[in-house]
Design a protein around this motif. Sequence first.
Motif, short mmCIF file in Angstrom:
data_model
loop_
_atom_site.label_atom_id
_atom_site.label_comp_id
_atom_site.label_asym_id
_atom_site.label_seq_id
_atom_site.Cartn_x
_atom_site.Cartn_y
_atom_site.Cartn_z
N GLY A 21 6.32 1.53 1.86
CA GLY A 21 6.69 2.51 2.87
C GLY A 21 7.57 3.56 2.21
O GLY A 21 7.55 3.72 0.98
N TYR A 22 8.35 4.28 3.01
CA TYR A 22 9.16 5.35 2.45
C TYR A 22 10.11 4.84 1.36
O TYR A 22 10.25 5.44 0.30
N ALA A 23 10.76 3.70 1.62
CA ALA A 23 11.75 3.20 0.68
C ALA A 23 11.09 2.53 -0.52
O ALA A 23 11.44 2.80 -1.68
N ASN A 47 1.31 -3.89 -1.06
CA ASN A 47 1.37 -3.31 0.28
C ASN A 47 0.14 -3.73 1.07
O ASN A 47 -0.93 -3.97 0.50
N ALA A 48 0.30 -3.76 2.38
CA ALA A 48 -0.79 -4.22 3.24
C ALA A 48 -2.02 -3.32 3.14
O ALA A 48 -3.14 -3.77 3.30
N ARG A 55 5.08 6.60 8.76
CA ARG A 55 5.62 6.04 10.00
C ARG A 55 6.16 7.13 10.93
O ARG A 55 6.07 7.02 12.15
N VAL A 88 1.90 -9.96 2.32
CA VAL A 88 2.84 -10.92 1.74
C VAL A 88 3.11 -12.01 2.78
O VAL A 88 3.51 -11.71 3.91
N LEU A 115 10.00 -4.32 3.09
CA LEU A 115 8.93 -4.54 4.08
C LEU A 115 9.18 -3.86 5.42
O LEU A 115 8.40 -4.03 6.35
N GLU A 174 10.07 10.63 21.37
CA GLU A 174 9.00 11.39 20.68
C GLU A 174 7.63 11.00 21.21
O GLU A 174 6.76 11.85 21.40
N ASP A 290 14.55 -0.11 5.86
CA ASP A 290 14.87 -0.75 7.14
C ASP A 290 15.07 -2.26 7.02
O ASP A 290 15.67 -2.88 7.89
N THR A 304 16.36 4.52 8.83
CA THR A 304 15.81 5.87 8.85
C THR A 304 15.10 6.12 7.53
O THR A 304 15.38 5.46 6.53
N CYS A 305 14.23 7.09 7.54
CA CYS A 305 13.62 7.54 6.29
C CYS A 305 14.67 8.26 5.45
O CYS A 305 14.71 8.11 4.22
N GLN A 306 15.56 9.05 6.12
CA GLN A 306 16.54 9.82 5.35
C GLN A 306 17.42 8.90 4.51
O GLN A 306 17.79 9.24 3.39
N LYS A 372 11.58 19.86 11.78
CA LYS A 372 11.13 18.46 11.87
C LYS A 372 9.86 18.25 11.04
O LYS A 372 9.69 17.23 10.38
C1 LIG Z 1 7.60 7.81 15.59
C2 LIG Z 1 8.69 7.65 14.56
C3 LIG Z 1 9.41 8.78 14.15
C4 LIG Z 1 10.41 8.67 13.19
N1 LIG Z 1 11.09 9.80 12.80
C5 LIG Z 1 12.04 9.71 11.84
C6 LIG Z 1 12.73 10.88 11.37
O1 LIG Z 1 12.50 12.00 11.84
N2 LIG Z 1 13.66 10.75 10.39
C7 LIG Z 1 13.93 9.52 9.83
O2 LIG Z 1 14.77 9.46 8.92
N3 LIG Z 1 13.32 8.39 10.25
C8 LIG Z 1 12.37 8.45 11.24
N4 LIG Z 1 11.74 7.31 11.67
C9 LIG Z 1 12.14 6.01 11.09
C10 LIG Z 1 11.44 5.78 9.74
O3 LIG Z 1 10.05 5.92 9.89
C11 LIG Z 1 11.75 4.38 9.21
O4 LIG Z 1 13.15 4.23 9.13
C12 LIG Z 1 11.13 4.23 7.82
O5 LIG Z 1 9.73 4.13 7.96
C13 LIG Z 1 11.66 3.01 7.06
O6 LIG Z 1 11.05 2.99 5.81
P1 LIG Z 1 10.76 1.60 5.07
O7 LIG Z 1 10.16 1.95 3.76
O8 LIG Z 1 11.96 0.74 5.09
O9 LIG Z 1 9.69 0.86 6.00
P2 LIG Z 1 8.20 1.30 6.40
O10 LIG Z 1 8.02 2.76 6.29
O11 LIG Z 1 7.95 0.65 7.71
O12 LIG Z 1 7.31 0.60 5.27
C14 LIG Z 1 7.15 -0.79 5.18
C15 LIG Z 1 5.86 -1.06 4.42
O13 LIG Z 1 5.73 -2.47 4.22
C16 LIG Z 1 4.43 -2.88 4.58
N5 LIG Z 1 4.52 -4.28 4.99
C17 LIG Z 1 5.30 -4.80 5.97
N6 LIG Z 1 5.15 -6.14 6.00
C18 LIG Z 1 4.26 -6.46 5.02
C19 LIG Z 1 3.73 -7.68 4.53
N7 LIG Z 1 4.10 -8.88 5.04
N8 LIG Z 1 2.84 -7.63 3.50
C20 LIG Z 1 2.47 -6.44 2.94
N9 LIG Z 1 2.97 -5.25 3.35
C21 LIG Z 1 3.85 -5.27 4.37
C22 LIG Z 1 4.01 -1.94 5.70
O14 LIG Z 1 2.60 -1.91 5.82
C23 LIG Z 1 4.61 -0.62 5.20
O15 LIG Z 1 3.72 0.04 4.33
C24 LIG Z 1 10.72 7.39 12.63
C25 LIG Z 1 10.01 6.26 13.04
C26 LIG Z 1 9.00 6.38 13.99
C27 LIG Z 1 8.23 5.12 14.43
#
Ligand SMILES: Cc1cc2nc3c(=O)[nH]c(=O)nc-3n(C[C@H](O)[C@H](O)[C@H](O)COP(=O)(O)OP(=O)(O)OC[C@H]3O[C@@H](n4cnc5c(N)ncnc54)[C@H](O)[C@@H]3O)c2cc1C
Length: 409
Positions: A21-23, A47-48, A55, A88, A115, A174, A290, A304-306, A372
């Motif tokens: 994901g983003y992180a 990744n899945a 997201r 995973v 994850l 949203e 997250d 957050t993504c930020q 945005k």
């Molecule tokens: C509609 C919406 C709008 C948003 N707007 C904003 C914004 O404007 N600004 C902002 O900062 N944040 C925003 N967010 C929040 C932001 O999207 C999340 O905080 C961010 O996605 C977290 O990133 P991450 O990499 O931790 O997790 P994710 O982006 O959720 O990535 C996790 C990854 O792990 C994979 N995964 C999970 N479990 C498994 C498993 N068991 N096996 C294999 N793969 C797996 C998933 O498929 C995914 O690819 C928004 C969220 C939503 C839903």
Amino acid sequence: MNERRTAGARTAHRVVVLGAGYAGMSAAVQLAARTRGRADVQVTVVNARERFTERMRLHLTGTGQQVAHLSIPEMLAGTGARFERGWVTAVDADARTVRIDDDRVLPYDTLVYGLGGVADTASVPGVEEHAHTLNGAQDAEVLAGRLAHLGNSNGSGSGRGTVVVVGTGLTGIESAAEIAEQYPGLRVVLLGRTEPGAAMNPKAGAYLRAALVRLGVRARSGVEVVKVLPGAVELAGGESVPADVVLWTSGTRVSPLAAAAGLGVDERGRVVTDEALRSVSHPAVYAVGDAAAVRQHYGVMHGTCQGGMPTGVHAAVSILRELAGRRPRPFRFGYYHTPVSLGRHDAVVQFTRPDDSPRRVHLTGRRAAWYKEVVTAAPWPTYGRMRKMPASGALWPRGGRFTRVGRQR
Ligand SMILES: Cc1cc2nc3c(=O)[nH]c(=O)nc-3n(C[C@H](O)[C@H](O)[C@H](O)COP(=O)(O)OP(=O)(O)OC[C@H]3O[C@@H](n4cnc5c(N)ncnc54)[C@H](O)[C@@H]3O)c2cc1C
């Protein structure tokens, strides 16, 4: 065990990144770019899906709008990092292995756990069975199909019906706005404990609520949904709100894998980290995004993504510092904005202090909608830049002066 390393790479330090994901992508691209051509470090990303899930655009997918096809293997191509598609199913933090789809086992020396998190569908009865979520691209596509069916039920594209969105947080706001704009014939009800935009300054919050009214969203705060039934949601006190479709965005939960692995987790299952983002119980595990409970002087960061992108960059740089025999630096982050879309042509951007409290300054209207979109589109080109110039990862904002070591505590 399915030993996947080649004979030539047997002495390499194996870094496995869970979740692109983003992180996780930030960590993976940084690691891949910084170790390109090195035989002593091997990076594997799990990744899945091969397709990157934006997201932040899931409410668009959920309303049937097309989003770009972004390929994770293509982004990693040429860097030496390997991509493993799969789910995973377990982490053995003592044996340092990861199980994928129950039949593959990947050994690691250092793990990056990214994850992510999803809406909490387990705490309220009926959510799992009767509510939709935006927990992933597939869930969003299912919602899109349901909304299209309801919205076109009279054949003219303006079908009638009620969509109840539960959760007055940013995802709920949203989503409700997007559904109302895309399907003006549907009745959209937004239910939650707090008033939409309550965390913003009074002017920004008032703008946001007026925009919801303009779009026809009926927002009700101070309510607790205690059950989801086929065709309705039940509120505390017994009131029933009819619903043809329920979208659940309330609460957050993370994968149970970290807790099951015996990693130290907080009350929400997030991996508790030290100041360098290593698990406090298993320092060979870095946690990002997250899925991590990262403490700053103002409290534990929320998802957050930020904030997630810089955790990925920091984890990658720290791993390479450790491999070079140096101590990783503490992670510092301060928030700077909360951008909220209100359909495709309106938004509110609340600028914040590092602790996420609202400043007076905010943007509204088309300028905010443009802002945005810039924010939402930024991660993928950022990975592309980091792949060529890893040091550019430092350009992603992380709170300015606040983040300088020595300014806090
Ligand atoms: C509609 C919406 C709008 C948003 N707007 C904003 C914004 O404007 N600004 C902002 O900062 N944040 C925003 N967010 C929040 C932001 O999207 C999340 O905080 C961010 O996605 C977290 O990133 P991450 O990499 O931790 O997790 P994710 O982006 O959720 O990535 C996790 C990854 O792990 C994979 N995964 C999970 N479990 C498994 C498993 N068991 N096996 C294999 N793969 C797996 C998933 O498929 C995914 O690819 C928004 C969220 C939503 C839903």
